[in-house]
Design a protein around this motif. Structure first.
Motif, PDB file in Angstrom:
ATOM      1  N   GLY A  27      -6.814   7.999   1.331  1.00 40.70           N
ATOM      2  CA  GLY A  27      -6.693   6.982   0.301  1.00 40.70           C
ATOM      3  C   GLY A  27      -7.048   5.597   0.797  1.00 40.70           C
ATOM      4  N   LYS A  30       1.257   1.908  -3.530  1.00 40.39           N
ATOM      5  CA  LYS A  30       0.081   2.046  -4.385  1.00 40.39           C
ATOM      6  C   LYS A  30      -0.844   3.210  -4.019  1.00 40.39           C
ATOM      7  N   LEU A  31      -0.815   3.639  -2.749  1.00 38.85           N
ATOM      8  CA  LEU A  31      -1.763   4.671  -2.322  1.00 38.85           C
ATOM      9  C   LEU A  31      -1.241   6.076  -2.614  1.00 38.85           C
ATOM     10  N   LEU A  53       0.814  -1.211   0.000  1.00 38.27           N
ATOM     11  CA  LEU A  53       0.000   0.000   0.000  1.00 38.27           C
ATOM     12  C   LEU A  53       0.848   1.261   0.000  1.00 38.27           C
ATOM     13  N   ARG A  54       2.021   1.185   0.615  1.00 34.85           N
ATOM     14  CA  ARG A  54       2.904   2.359   0.605  1.00 34.85           C
ATOM     15  C   ARG A  54       3.336   2.711  -0.815  1.00 34.85           C
ATOM     16  N   GLU A  83      -5.281   9.770  -7.120  1.00 30.01           N
ATOM     17  CA  GLU A  83      -5.009  10.966  -6.327  1.00 30.01           C
ATOM     18  C   GLU A  83      -6.259  11.835  -6.226  1.00 30.01           C
ATOM     19  N   THR A  98      -2.734   6.046   8.646  1.00 31.47           N
ATOM     20  CA  THR A  98      -2.933   5.071   7.573  1.00 31.47           C
ATOM     21  C   THR A  98      -2.778   3.644   8.076  1.00 31.47           C
ATOM     22  N   GLU A 127       4.414  10.682   2.492  1.00 32.35           N
ATOM     23  CA  GLU A 127       3.660   9.599   3.132  1.00 32.35           C
ATOM     24  C   GLU A 127       2.244   9.511   2.567  1.00 32.35           C
ATOM     25  N   ASN A 128       1.689   8.302   2.650  1.00 34.07           N
ATOM     26  CA  ASN A 128       0.349   8.056   2.115  1.00 34.07           C
ATOM     27  C   ASN A 128      -0.710   8.862   2.861  1.00 34.07           C
ATOM     28  N   ARG A 147      -0.064   9.909  -2.159  1.00 37.49           N
ATOM     29  CA  ARG A 147       0.777  10.488  -1.110  1.00 37.49           C
ATOM     30  C   ARG A 147       0.513  11.975  -0.966  1.00 37.49           C
ATOM     31  N   ARG A 186       0.266  11.277   8.920  1.00 32.32           N
ATOM     32  CA  ARG A 186      -0.390  10.578   7.809  1.00 32.32           C
ATOM     33  C   ARG A 186      -0.078   9.083   7.849  1.00 32.32           C
TER      34      ARG A 186
END
Length: 278
Positions: A88, A75-76, A72-73, A101, A229, A83-84, A78, A225
């Motif tokens: 998201g 794919k999500l 996920l870090r 986004e 998450t 940071e994600n 930022r 964040r």
């Protein structure tokens, strides 16, 4: 109807029909057995609900909708600082789809629009003894917002069962939007002599929370964040998640349900363990 709510309706309403069919056709299937000890010990180890948002594996760790944290870090979406955005992963949990986004920003904007906390909530908090535990204050503040419940108002007017999800969605979104303001207010009241910091509408959800706590460096914004998450969900079988689900099954609105869940979270064998470790 906003895009996120429309997407949720597209996913959730057909799923509700699938679940009805599943129960109708296979409702007599036995899932397991349980002991007297389990009954007396708060349903320990008993299957009590179904959840698909996350799964905690003792070997590989937690997965959200099938994705590990390292996945996920990558794919999500930022925010500033790399940071994600919690917005998201919220979108992923709600819809089962990875957000763009734009999707994450729309959630952020929706929460910003919904973030106004009624004055009587702050008045109630200020009336409490200063030594009141922050979790007690938090639970009471959530419950005090019940005066704003869309679901309670719609139910009193006789809304159709098929439409229950609509005002409940509104309540949940409003509640999530307001939680950072409330949590920061309690923190500043308890630990910073009641010197409060107004929200910054230009910041995303996590960064604004850090700002209201009193941290305005970008590194702390990024850390908040990340923290929000990776703590967004923790399986459905823990005390607080189960309590929220159970109270909601009585058609209690989101405020009653979440406040009840926070009371479970406050116990030393659940969330309070974090405080004791610190």
């Amino acid at each position: 109807m906003d895009k996120l709510k429309e997407k949720f309706a597209q996913k959730a309403l057909p799923l509700a029909d699938e679940i009805k069919t599943l129960i109708k056709e296979h409702g007599n299937i036995v899932l397991g057995s349980y002991t007297l000890e389990q009954v007396y010990h708060g349903m320990k180890g008993m299957i009590g609900m179904v959840t698909e948002t996350s799964k905690l594996d003792p070997e590989e760790g937690i997965r959200f909708r099938g994705y590990s944290i390292p996945e996920l870090r990558l794919k999500l979406p930022r925010g500033a600082g790399g940071e994600n955005l919690p917005e998201g992963i919220f979108y992923l949990l709600l819809t089962g789809e990875l957000p763009t986004e734009d999707d994450a920003r729309e959630v952020s904007n929706a929460w910003a629009r919904r973030s106004h906390v009624p004055k009587h909530v702050f008045d109630m908090l200020d009336s409490l003894p200063m030594a009141t535990h922050p979790m007690t204050q938090f639970s009471l503040a959530i419950l005090a917002m019940q005066t704003e419940s869309n679901f309670a108002a719609a139910y009193r007017k006789g809304i159709s069962k098929k439409q229950y999800w609509d005002p409940m969605f509104e309540d949940v979104m409003n509640c999530i939007a307001r939680l950072p303001r409330i949590a920061a207010y309690i923190y500043r009241r308890t630990y910073k002599n009641g010197v409060h910091i107004e929200p910054n509408p230009k910041l995303d959800w996590g960064a604004n929370f850090a700002h209201m706590l009193g941290f305005d460096d970008e590194g702390m914004h990024a850390l908040m964040r990340l923290y929000l998450t990776i703590h967004v969900d923790h399986e459905g079988g823990n005390v607080s998640a189960h309590t929220t689900h159970l109270v909601g099954s009585a058609l209690s609105d989101a405020y009653y349900s979440l406040s009840a869940g926070m009371n479970g979270l406050a116990g030393p064998l659940h969330g309070l363990a974090n405080q004791e470790v610190v």
